[in-house]
Design a protein around this motif. Structure first.
Motif, PDB file in Angstrom:
ATOM      1  N   ARG A   1      22.822  47.651 -24.092  1.00  0.00           N
ATOM      2  CA  ARG A   1      23.540  47.689 -25.307  1.00  0.00           C
ATOM      3  C   ARG A   1      23.405  49.051 -26.072  1.00  0.00           C
ATOM      4  NH1 ARG A   1      24.396  44.286 -30.800  1.00  0.00           N
ATOM      5  NH2 ARG A   1      26.247  45.076 -31.385  1.00  0.00           N
ATOM      6  N   GLU A   2      21.933  49.273 -26.213  1.00  0.00           N
ATOM      7  CA  GLU A   2      21.456  50.704 -26.868  1.00  0.00           C
ATOM      8  C   GLU A   2      21.941  51.846 -26.303  1.00  0.00           C
ATOM      9  OE1 GLU A   2      17.066  52.520 -27.302  1.00  0.00           O
ATOM     10  OE2 GLU A   2      17.492  50.512 -28.361  1.00  0.00           O
TER      11      GLU A   2
ATOM     12  N   ILE B   1      25.673  51.981 -26.828  1.00  0.00           N
ATOM     13  CA  ILE B   1      26.031  52.767 -28.063  1.00  0.00           C
ATOM     14  C   ILE B   1      25.895  54.141 -28.050  1.00  0.00           C
ATOM     15  CG2 ILE B   1      25.126  52.547 -30.703  1.00  0.00           C
ATOM     16  CD1 ILE B   1      24.266  49.641 -30.231  1.00  0.00           C
TER      17      ILE B   1
ATOM     18  N   ARG C   1      26.067  56.126 -25.603  1.00  0.00           N
ATOM     19  CA  ARG C   1      27.128  56.596 -24.853  1.00  0.00           C
ATOM     20  C   ARG C   1      28.555  56.899 -25.803  1.00  0.00           C
ATOM     21  NH1 ARG C   1      28.696  58.697 -21.352  1.00  0.00           N
ATOM     22  NH2 ARG C   1      29.703  57.479 -19.611  1.00  0.00           N
ATOM     23  N   ALA C   2      28.674  55.588 -26.625  1.00  0.00           N
ATOM     24  CA  ALA C   2      29.806  55.482 -27.543  1.00  0.00           C
ATOM     25  C   ALA C   2      29.890  56.688 -28.499  1.00  0.00           C
ATOM     26  CB  ALA C   2      30.090  54.289 -27.992  1.00  0.00           C
TER      27      ALA C   2
ATOM     28  N   VAL D   1      29.559  51.308 -20.363  1.00  0.00           N
ATOM     29  CA  VAL D   1      29.695  51.451 -21.691  1.00  0.00           C
ATOM     30  C   VAL D   1      30.469  50.399 -22.509  1.00  0.00           C
ATOM     31  CG1 VAL D   1      30.265  52.834 -23.681  1.00  0.00           C
ATOM     32  CG2 VAL D   1      29.401  53.854 -21.588  1.00  0.00           C
ATOM     33  N   ALA D   2      31.688  50.212 -21.999  1.00  0.00           N
ATOM     34  CA  ALA D   2      32.861  49.370 -22.281  1.00  0.00           C
ATOM     35  C   ALA D   2      32.223  47.769 -22.379  1.00  0.00           C
ATOM     36  CB  ALA D   2      34.226  49.272 -21.875  1.00  0.00           C
TER      37      ALA D   2
ATOM     38  N   LEU E   1      29.477  46.935 -25.024  1.00  0.00           N
ATOM     39  CA  LEU E   1      29.627  47.279 -26.288  1.00  0.00           C
ATOM     40  C   LEU E   1      30.430  46.081 -26.426  1.00  0.00           C
ATOM     41  CD1 LEU E   1      30.970  50.922 -26.686  1.00  0.00           C
ATOM     42  CD2 LEU E   1      28.979  49.938 -27.659  1.00  0.00           C
ATOM     43  N   VAL E   2      29.707  45.038 -27.659  1.00  0.00           N
ATOM     44  CA  VAL E   2      30.312  43.887 -28.015  1.00  0.00           C
ATOM     45  C   VAL E   2      31.010  44.026 -29.519  1.00  0.00           C
ATOM     46  CG1 VAL E   2      29.160  42.226 -26.761  1.00  0.00           C
ATOM     47  CG2 VAL E   2      28.026  43.200 -28.896  1.00  0.00           C
ATOM     48  N   PRO E   3      32.076  43.346 -29.708  1.00  0.00           N
ATOM     49  CA  PRO E   3      32.782  42.454 -28.698  1.00  0.00           C
ATOM     50  C   PRO E   3      33.701  43.229 -27.860  1.00  0.00           C
ATOM     51  CG  PRO E   3      33.516  42.291 -31.110  1.00  0.00           C
ATOM     52  CD  PRO E   3      32.484  43.500 -31.091  1.00  0.00           C
ATOM     53  N   VAL E   4      34.049  42.431 -26.836  1.00  0.00           N
ATOM     54  CA  VAL E   4      35.220  43.010 -26.217  1.00  0.00           C
ATOM     55  C   VAL E   4      36.333  41.942 -26.213  1.00  0.00           C
ATOM     56  CG1 VAL E   4      35.839  43.560 -23.802  1.00  0.00           C
ATOM     57  CG2 VAL E   4      33.671  43.950 -24.589  1.00  0.00           C
ATOM     58  N   SER E   5      37.403  42.393 -26.786  1.00  0.00           N
ATOM     59  CA  SER E   5      38.577  41.508 -26.651  1.00  0.00           C
ATOM     60  C   SER E   5      39.316  41.091 -25.466  1.00  0.00           C
ATOM     61  CB  SER E   5      39.666  41.985 -27.644  1.00  0.00           C
ATOM     62  OG  SER E   5      39.959  43.096 -26.894  1.00  0.00           O
TER      63      SER E   5
ATOM     64  N   GLY F   1      42.444  39.287 -27.164  1.00  0.00           N
ATOM     65  CA  GLY F   1      42.916  39.199 -25.856  1.00  0.00           C
ATOM     66  C   GLY F   1      44.183  40.207 -25.822  1.00  0.00           C
TER      67      GLY F   1
ATOM     68  N   THR G   1      40.319  46.382 -28.034  1.00  0.00           N
ATOM     69  CA  THR G   1      39.150  47.199 -27.642  1.00  0.00           C
ATOM     70  C   THR G   1      39.707  48.053 -26.542  1.00  0.00           C
ATOM     71  OG1 THR G   1      37.899  45.381 -28.687  1.00  0.00           O
ATOM     72  CG2 THR G   1      36.791  46.900 -27.489  1.00  0.00           C
TER      73      THR G   1
ATOM     74  N   ASN H   1      38.943  51.887 -26.484  1.00  0.00           N
ATOM     75  CA  ASN H   1      37.981  52.569 -25.496  1.00  0.00           C
ATOM     76  C   ASN H   1      38.738  53.572 -24.647  1.00  0.00           C
ATOM     77  OD1 ASN H   1      35.865  51.322 -26.641  1.00  0.00           O
ATOM     78  ND2 ASN H   1      35.939  49.463 -24.749  1.00  0.00           N
TER      79      ASN H   1
ATOM     80  N   ILE I   1      36.110  56.490 -23.422  1.00  0.00           N
ATOM     81  CA  ILE I   1      34.906  55.669 -22.825  1.00  0.00           C
ATOM     82  C   ILE I   1      35.524  54.898 -21.615  1.00  0.00           C
ATOM     83  CG2 ILE I   1      33.623  53.442 -23.146  1.00  0.00           C
ATOM     84  CD1 ILE I   1      33.689  54.060 -26.235  1.00  0.00           C
TER      85      ILE I   1
ATOM     86  N   ARG J   1      34.624  63.118 -27.395  1.00  0.00           N
ATOM     87  CA  ARG J   1      34.395  61.756 -28.411  1.00  0.00           C
ATOM     88  C   ARG J   1      33.558  62.121 -29.493  1.00  0.00           C
ATOM     89  NH1 ARG J   1      33.540  58.823 -24.578  1.00  0.00           N
ATOM     90  NH2 ARG J   1      31.363  58.556 -24.198  1.00  0.00           N
TER      91      ARG J   1
ATOM     92  N   ASN K   1      27.376  47.906 -34.043  1.00  0.00           N
ATOM     93  CA  ASN K   1      26.341  48.783 -33.354  1.00  0.00           C
ATOM     94  C   ASN K   1      25.606  49.713 -33.797  1.00  0.00           C
ATOM     95  OD1 ASN K   1      27.197  47.299 -31.062  1.00  0.00           O
ATOM     96  ND2 ASN K   1      29.220  48.356 -30.549  1.00  0.00           N
TER      97      ASN K   1
ATOM     98  N   LEU L   1      21.612  51.317 -34.061  1.00  0.00           N
ATOM     99  CA  LEU L   1      20.419  51.290 -33.185  1.00  0.00           C
ATOM    100  C   LEU L   1      19.304  50.658 -34.089  1.00  0.00           C
ATOM    101  CD1 LEU L   1      21.169  54.672 -31.389  1.00  0.00           C
ATOM    102  CD2 LEU L   1      20.996  52.290 -30.267  1.00  0.00           C
TER     103      LEU L   1
END
Lengths: 414, 228
Positions: free
Chosen positions: A313-314, A317, A319-320, A406-407, A410-414, B44, B48, B52, B57, B84, B96, B98
């Motif tokens: 996750r780190e 982040i 990368r994002a 990355v995607a 990265l949470v949350p993912v819809s 849904g 996201t 992205n 991304i 980005r 998010n 760190l």
């Protein structure tokens, strides 16, 4: 690492360094444990190499200032170990006439007889002439020196000059008296009646002579309990030659044409043969050290690889935020190399301890001094190699980090 | 020319059963410079994934995304990373941040991959979001509202042209949500950044003058109740 840096821009590299520093702090415990395993491996590796090469260099350089040894028929190595290093049992005696013949030989510059057979609490008594302490240069330009206040023994009296190491270990000092024990191995029931007085203590020479108690030749020859029939025999004669040709000629005379005596020449080469004989042990030790180094490097790989799951996750982040895959990859490789580098920095301390202990043991057993501070190429090559191996170990987890989705992370993912 | 222009954008994923599942299918979407637009979308609806894609991304299966005149789908991955890092700020529902970094370091890190660190600006941003006394705190030492404020500061750290906010108030209580939303909007306004926010929260959406229904924009999303 240099290659990695070369492929990356300065900015990518400095970002990677920043991430590495942070990560090392964040994972301080696993960093410390892994670096400790590298330190142990690196310290062991360097110590094995340095002890091996320094002891070989030192032992083959110890000649006591002589070129050869004449003794009873035996192996040349046993003769050298017994008469130069004061180790091993004496292979037997040679007649006084043999000593006198050699002494008169024009090819011989100096012939010094020694007689062994007694000890004081495990430290060997060596009977010899005063030439040993006054004329012999045990190293170029270096003669034995009696500490201030003392003097060389009188060959007609029961007097002793004690080597510096033996004096320290036995607590003997000028004016002390002692009774020798029979044999080369200490047994308190074998005490001789004769009493010797210490008239001098030698300055340290860093040679096997430091472990010896020197008395007159007659002292050993006539010690009560010794066989009166061999009272004029000597254990060996230490020989300084006038030329190398003389060595060849005497070797031929004693070893090939005769069958009573052994002429051990040249001393350095005989010692080198000893190291050749025990070379397999060196190789086994080196192999063990290499294996330990490999296992330690593997621990770096396992430690970082296992932490990759929790770091996904780190990484996502980072990368994002715009960190490139290359930055992440090089950060992991650098982190791995940095752990090895930290380990190798500590390894020097461990190396110092191991070499100091080994040097102390060698000195205690042989009187030969190995300098623990000797600079050796392995002290540069081992750290460089371990850091390179560490960087290499980082490639596998770095590849895992490089491929982090990355995607997905990265949470949350819809 | 709009700051952001999306055209014929498609993205699908492979479902576990092997079937292809279309997630994004947007024929046209544009966002003007400094505009603030909210997209209403339920869970849904591909919110996201769309963000992205816009952030670079994810790479679209087809279609174009133009940001500040640059065609993103034509860029390599490192070029998209660079774009980005320099032109986009991203605010996430779960912040998010760190965890191993302090508040200030989190913001500085946001800068380091872009134009470079500007400590003074980072501190000014943190002051702006009311965290000047929490610079050296770790995220876990902050409340959720404070953590989201750090995320807002970090998103603005590179002086982006566009800020993407994915359910930024989803993890906050009402009071903190209102405060965070106001900060995001004011921050974007003050820094000249456009804002594209996606949310399903009616209260949040009600704050925006322009709200678009994601179900209408994204043909791949299941039709949902329209929020006016």
């Amino acid at each position: 690492m240099g290659c990695t840096v070369g492929l990356l821009s300065n900015k990518t590299f400095s970002n990677a360094v920043r991430l590495v520093v942070k990560s090392l702090r964040q994972h301080a415990l696993s960093t410390s444990v892994t670096a400790a395993s590298i330190a142990l491996a690196g310290g062991l590796l360097m110590a094995v190499w340095v002890v091996k090469s320094e002891s070989q260099k030192t032992f083959t350089g110890v000649t006591g200032g002589f070129d050869a040894v004449l003794g009873a028929r035996s192996s040349q190595l046993q003769l050298v170990l017994n008469s130069i290093f004061h180790l091993e049992a004496s292979p037997g005696n040679l007649a006084n006439a043999d000593y006198l013949d050699l002494k008169k030989d024009t090819r011989v510059a100096l012939a010094v007889p020694i007689a062994v057979g007694d000890n004081f609490h495990g430290y060997r008594l060596v009977g010899t002439t005063t030439e040993m302490l006054t004329d012999v240069e045990f190293a170029p330009g270096k003669k034995f020196k009696v500490r201030e206040g003392g003097r060389v023994f009188d060959p007609n009296l029961r007097e002793a000059v004690v080597g510096s190491f033996a004096a320290r270990k036995l607590g003997l000092k000028y004016g002390d008296t002692f009774q020798p024990f029979h044999g080369l191995i200490f047994n308190e029931r074998d005490k001789h009646e004769e009493e010797y007085v210490v008239v001098g203590v030698l300055e340290p020479s860093n040679t096997p002579a430091d472990r010896v108690i020197w008395i007159s030749l007659a002292g050993i020859q006539n010690m009560a309990g010794h066989d009166p029939k061999t009272a004029t025999d000597v254990s060996a004669v230490l020989v300084k030659l006038r030329s190398p040709i003389a060595g060849k000629q005497l070797e031929l005379m004693y070893n090939k044409q005769g069958n009573r005596l052994t002429f051990a020449w040249p001393i350095a080469q005989i010692m080198a043969q000893l190291f050749d004989k025990i070379g397999w042990m060196d190789r086994v030790l080196a192999l063990i050290a290499y294996l330990v180094a490999l296992v330690a490097t593997g621990s770096v790989l396992a430690s970082i690889y296992n932490s990759m799951n929790e770091r996904r996750r780190e990484i996502a982040i980072l990368r994002a935020l715009g960190a490139r895959r290359g930055t992440i990859f090089s950060a992991v490789v650098l982190e791995s190399a940095a752990i090895s580098a930290i380990g190798m920095a500590v390894a020097f301390g461990i190396y110092g301890v191991i070499v100091s202990v080994v040097a102390a043991v060698i000195r205690e057993q042989t009187g030969v001094v190995i300098d623990p501070l000797t600079l050796h190429p392995v002290l540069l090559l081992a750290p460089a190699g371990m850091i390179a191996l560490g960087a290499l170990a980082g490639v596998v987890p770095a590849w895992k980090a490089y491929r982090t989705d990355v995607a997905e992370n990265l949470v949350p993912v819809s | 020319m709009p700051l952001l222009h999306v055209s014929q954008l498609k993205k699908s994923f492979l479902a576990p059963d092997g079937a292809t599942h279309a997630v994004v299918d947007v024929s046209e979407f544009a966002l003007e410079e400094k505009a603030q637009v909210a997209l209403a979308g339920e869970s849904g609806s591909g919110k996201t994934t769309l963000l992205n894609l816009i952030a670079g991304i994810l790479k679209p299966d087809s279609g174009t995304i133009r940001l500040g005149g640059e065609e993103m789908s034509a860029l390599s991955e490192p070029q998209r990373d660079r774009l980005r890092a320099t032109k986009i700020g991203y605010i996430f529902q779960t912040f998010n941040l760190l965890q191993g970094y302090t508040v200030l370091e989190n913001v500085l890190l946001g800068m380091s991959f872009g134009a470079g660190e500007d400590r003074e600006f980072a501190m000014a941003l943190l002051k702006r979001v009311g965290l000047e006394n929490r610079l050296h705190h770790q995220p876990r030492q902050l409340s959720t509202g404070q953590q989201q404020r750090v995320a807002v500061a970090r998103a603005l750290a590179n002086r982006p042209k566009l800020v993407l906010a994915d359910e930024p108030t989803g993890n906050l209580d009402h009071a903190n949500a209102r405060e965070a939303l106001a900060l995001i909007r004011e921050g974007c306004r003050e820094n000249g950044a456009a804002l594209l926010l996606v949310s399903h929260d009616r209260e949040v959406l009600a704050q925006f003058e322009t709200v678009q229904d994601l179900a209408r924009i994204n043909r791949a999303a299941a039709p949902k109740e329209v929020v006016s």
